[in-house]
Scaffold this motif. Structure first.
Motif, mmCIF file in Angstrom:
data_model
loop_
_atom_site.group_PDB
_atom_site.id
_atom_site.type_symbol
_atom_site.label_atom_id
_atom_site.label_comp_id
_atom_site.label_asym_id
_atom_site.label_seq_id
_atom_site.Cartn_x
_atom_site.Cartn_y
_atom_site.Cartn_z
ATOM 1 N N PHE A 178 0.836 -1.200 0.000
ATOM 2 C CA PHE A 178 0.000 0.000 0.000
ATOM 3 C C PHE A 178 0.871 1.250 0.000
ATOM 4 O O PHE A 178 0.655 2.175 -0.803
ATOM 5 C CB PHE A 178 -0.925 -0.011 1.217
ATOM 6 N N PHE A 179 1.879 1.276 0.868
ATOM 7 C CA PHE A 179 2.760 2.454 0.943
ATOM 8 C C PHE A 179 3.491 2.679 -0.377
ATOM 9 O O PHE A 179 3.573 3.815 -0.871
ATOM 10 C CB PHE A 179 3.763 2.279 2.080
ATOM 11 N N LEU A 180 4.019 1.622 -0.980
ATOM 12 C CA LEU A 180 4.785 1.769 -2.215
ATOM 13 C C LEU A 180 3.899 2.240 -3.371
ATOM 14 O O LEU A 180 4.309 3.100 -4.169
ATOM 15 C CB LEU A 180 5.459 0.437 -2.574
ATOM 16 N N VAL A 181 2.687 1.694 -3.456
ATOM 17 C CA VAL A 181 1.761 2.110 -4.515
ATOM 18 C C VAL A 181 1.376 3.577 -4.345
ATOM 19 O O VAL A 181 1.338 4.354 -5.318
ATOM 20 C CB VAL A 181 0.512 1.204 -4.514
ATOM 21 N N GLU A 182 1.110 3.982 -3.110
ATOM 22 C CA GLU A 182 0.733 5.376 -2.858
ATOM 23 C C GLU A 182 1.896 6.323 -3.133
ATOM 24 O O GLU A 182 1.712 7.402 -3.700
ATOM 25 C CB GLU A 182 0.251 5.527 -1.409
ATOM 26 N N ARG A 183 3.106 5.932 -2.746
ATOM 27 C CA ARG A 183 4.270 6.788 -2.994
ATOM 28 C C ARG A 183 4.539 6.941 -4.481
ATOM 29 O O ARG A 183 4.853 8.045 -4.965
ATOM 30 C CB ARG A 183 5.498 6.211 -2.283
ATOM 31 N N ARG A 184 4.397 5.841 -5.231
ATOM 32 C CA ARG A 184 4.614 5.912 -6.679
ATOM 33 C C ARG A 184 3.596 6.838 -7.334
ATOM 34 O O ARG A 184 3.945 7.661 -8.186
ATOM 35 C CB ARG A 184 4.528 4.520 -7.283
ATOM 36 N N ALA A 185 2.327 6.731 -6.922
ATOM 37 C CA ALA A 185 1.290 7.598 -7.491
ATOM 38 C C ALA A 185 1.546 9.061 -7.131
ATOM 39 O O ALA A 185 1.373 9.960 -7.962
ATOM 40 C CB ALA A 185 -0.085 7.160 -6.987
ATOM 41 N N ASP A 186 1.990 9.304 -5.905
ATOM 42 C CA ASP A 186 2.267 10.672 -5.465
ATOM 43 C C ASP A 186 3.410 11.277 -6.272
ATOM 44 O O ASP A 186 3.333 12.423 -6.728
ATOM 45 C CB ASP A 186 2.617 10.644 -3.971
ATOM 46 N N ARG A 187 4.486 10.502 -6.485
ATOM 47 C CA ARG A 187 5.638 11.005 -7.226
ATOM 48 C C ARG A 187 5.334 11.193 -8.705
ATOM 49 O O ARG A 187 5.972 12.015 -9.373
ATOM 50 C CB ARG A 187 6.819 10.049 -7.048
ATOM 51 N N ALA A 188 4.352 10.436 -9.204
ATOM 52 C CA ALA A 188 3.983 10.559 -10.623
ATOM 53 C C ALA A 188 3.024 11.720 -10.873
ATOM 54 O O ALA A 188 2.619 11.947 -12.023
ATOM 55 C CB ALA A 188 3.355 9.257 -11.106
ATOM 56 N N GLY A 189 2.672 12.450 -9.817
ATOM 57 C CA GLY A 189 1.783 13.593 -9.986
ATOM 58 C C GLY A 189 0.317 13.253 -9.900
ATOM 59 O O GLY A 189 -0.534 14.141 -10.076
ATOM 60 N N ARG A 190 -0.017 11.980 -9.652
ATOM 61 C CA ARG A 190 -1.412 11.612 -9.444
ATOM 62 C C ARG A 190 -1.781 11.868 -7.982
ATOM 63 O O ARG A 190 -0.936 12.221 -7.167
ATOM 64 C CB ARG A 190 -1.640 10.146 -9.817
ATOM 65 N N THR A 191 -3.046 11.701 -7.660
ATOM 66 C CA THR A 191 -3.494 11.925 -6.285
ATOM 67 C C THR A 191 -3.900 10.599 -5.671
ATOM 68 O O THR A 191 -4.997 10.096 -5.914
ATOM 69 C CB THR A 191 -4.685 12.904 -6.238
ATOM 70 N N PRO A 192 -3.032 9.987 -4.875
ATOM 71 C CA PRO A 192 -3.371 8.710 -4.251
ATOM 72 C C PRO A 192 -4.403 8.886 -3.148
ATOM 73 O O PRO A 192 -4.706 10.005 -2.722
ATOM 74 C CB PRO A 192 -2.032 8.234 -3.684
ATOM 75 N N LEU A 193 -4.940 7.765 -2.679
ATOM 76 C CA LEU A 193 -5.955 7.800 -1.627
ATOM 77 C C LEU A 193 -5.409 8.468 -0.372
ATOM 78 O O LEU A 193 -6.068 9.331 0.222
ATOM 79 C CB LEU A 193 -6.412 6.373 -1.300
ATOM 80 N N VAL A 194 -4.214 8.071 0.048
ATOM 81 C CA VAL A 194 -3.538 8.691 1.194
ATOM 82 C C VAL A 194 -2.185 9.199 0.690
ATOM 83 O O VAL A 194 -1.210 8.450 0.671
ATOM 84 C CB VAL A 194 -3.341 7.690 2.349
ATOM 85 N N PRO A 195 -2.112 10.453 0.254
ATOM 86 C CA PRO A 195 -0.854 10.956 -0.307
ATOM 87 C C PRO A 195 0.246 10.990 0.752
ATOM 88 O O PRO A 195 0.076 11.626 1.798
ATOM 89 C CB PRO A 195 -1.226 12.387 -0.750
ATOM 90 N N PRO A 196 1.366 10.296 0.531
ATOM 91 C CA PRO A 196 2.470 10.400 1.486
ATOM 92 C C PRO A 196 2.917 11.833 1.716
ATOM 93 O O PRO A 196 3.376 12.183 2.802
ATOM 94 C CB PRO A 196 3.579 9.561 0.831
#
Length: 485
Positions: free
Chosen positions: A267-285
């Protein structure tokens, strides 16, 4: 930073042409609107705790058994915790007032289903859906306060939210005891759910008139992978802990616990990748870069673990150990509720003067109350009565009331308005998951020790463990900011 769009209720929009104040700037949450959203927030919190004193009656009438009784409590808590962040995101997207209304209406319908459940499995299913309805409604409350108040008014509203949340936790068990004993129209335990229906109807009428509509101007789409992984993370942790003891720890519970750290890491890795890619994850790191959230969120976890576990354990100990009825067991907690509420009301003034240090003092006071309770249990059990419980409960409630509202205010004080939904969802998810974790861990410890030690000694040992959790809370409170805006 994006701005939050704030829309007044329908009646206000229709009259905007004749009201200068309604045509400029964001809508302000009125006193009636604040009362309404706080009413909506109180309902799911009360219903997490209200069943504790009704479990013996439910077991007797529905022949539920220990495993299903655990699910009546845990099913609600699990679905509630799993969906809270998603509920906050949906409010940002579709409008917080709209989701508040939908969630409240669904909460009323599922409460009716709980009250009419013909058997234990139907009750479990209704409780799961009731938890999902709560997850739609509750995040909108804090997000609405964040988006439609500012300055001293926001501080006061957050203080009242904290006071309401703590009071609702204690009042749930008091109200549950009174309703079960009153046996309104022969409904018995069912009244603890049916009473929600008229309250929801009133709440919907008030919300339609007084709660402003707010939403994020640039809402992000739902993060499906993040949502699924967060749900799986919470389930792999909470499900085995809540059901393990009652089902004698079958293989699936150990496999689930073993899978938890791997799912949480994914979960953490998926959210971090989405955050760094400029998307908005469910829980942005990146949300944890907000200092108030980074410092204020950790103490909420042990605080809520100790609170949730204590409320479950004390309900069992008073009824089964001391032979108190549902009413007496509920009324024994009145001193804690009164002290909590009084301390919560004083919180906004105290936090303005002392900042986060007031929460440190609160943890020390709470620890003192627990010490008094341990001494009373060791000295007087099984003759322990209301007078013996009074000092410890009063002081513990005072200490709790000096912490929870302060923590809530600090966590969200610097969260941008356009992230109010996800910020409040993360905070309440942490609180709710920890409440359920407290019931699972401290409750399991208490029930496991009782056969060997007896209920009095088992209660004393459990309170000692809780004292350690309170000490951890106090240490984490030391990191809170000295000044709070």
């Amino acid at each position: 930073m994006t701005q939050t769009t704030t829309l007044p209720p329908t009646s206000a929009r229709l009259s905007s042409s004749t009201s200068p104040s309604s045509s400029t700037g964001p809508s302000v949450l009125s006193t009636l609107g604040l009362f309404t959203v706080l009413l909506g927030a109180a309902l799911p919190i009360i219903d997490f705790f209200i069943v504790n004193v009704a479990l013996p009656t439910i077991d007797h009438e529905l022949a539920a058994g220990p495993a299903l009784l655990e699910l009546v409590v845990a099913g609600y808590g699990l679905s509630y915790a799993v969906l809270l962040v998603l509920g906050g995101r949906l409010g940002d997207m579709f409008g917080r007032r709209r989701l508040f209304l939908w969630g409240m209406a669904a909460f009323g319908l599922t409460s009716l289903a709980c009250g009419l459940a013909p058997d234990a499995w139907t009750l479990v299913g209704a409780r799961v859906t009731q938890g999902a309805a709560s997850a739609l409604m509750l995040p909108q409350v804090l997000a609405t306060i964040q988006a439609s108040t500012a300055g001293p008014r926001r501080a006061k509203a957050m203080g009242l939210y904290g006071a309401m949340a703590g009071l609702a936790m204690v009042a749930g068990q008091i109200l549950g005891g009174l309703l079960v004993a009153a046996d309104l129209a022969g409904t018995g335990w069912r009244s603890i759910f049916l009473v929600n229906v008229p309250v929801v109807i009133v709440g919907l009428l008030l919300a339609a008139r007084s709660v402003p509509e707010t939403r994020s101007e640039k809402p992000a789409p739902v993060d499906v992978p993040g949502t699924l992984l967060l749900a799986l993370s919470l389930l792999t942790l909470l499900a085995p802990l809540t059901e393990g003891r009652a089902s004698l720890w079958p293989l699936w519970t150990w496999l689930s616990l073993a899978a938890f750290p791997f799912v949480a890491l994914a979960f953490f890795l998926v959210e971090r990748r989405a955050d760094r890619a400029g998307r908005t994850p469910l829980v942005p790191p990146s949300l944890f870069a907000v200092e108030s959230l980074r410092r204020g969120l950790p103490p909420i976890v042990p605080f809520s673990i100790s609170f949730g576990g204590f409320m479950f354990v004390i309900a069992v100990a008073l009824q089964q150990g001391l032979g108190m009825g549902a009413v007496a067991a509920g009324l024994a907690l009145v001193p804690m509720a009164v002290a909590f509420f009084g301390a919560s009301l004083a919180g906004p003034k105290l936090i303005g003067r002392y900042g986060g240090r007031i929460a440190v003092a609160g943890a020390l006071i709470q620890a003192g109350g627990l010490v008094l309770l341990i001494l009373a249990v060791r000295r007087d059990w099984p003759e322990l009565g209301f007078a013996g419980l009074l000092p410890g409960l009063l002081i513990a409630g005072l200490g709790q009331g000096l912490q929870l509202p302060v923590l809530f205010r600090i966590v969200l004080s610097e969260v941008p308005a356009d992230r109010a939904g996800v910020g409040s969802g993360v905070m309440v998810t942490a609180q709710q998951s920890s409440l359920a974790l407290g019931v699972a861990t401290l409750g399991t410890l208490f029930l496991a020790l009782t056969p060997a030690l007896g209920m009095g000694d088992a209660l004393a040992v459990t309170l000692l463990v809780q004292l350690g959790v309170v000490a951890l809370t106090g240490l984490l409170n030391l990191r809170l900011p000295r000044t709070v805006s």
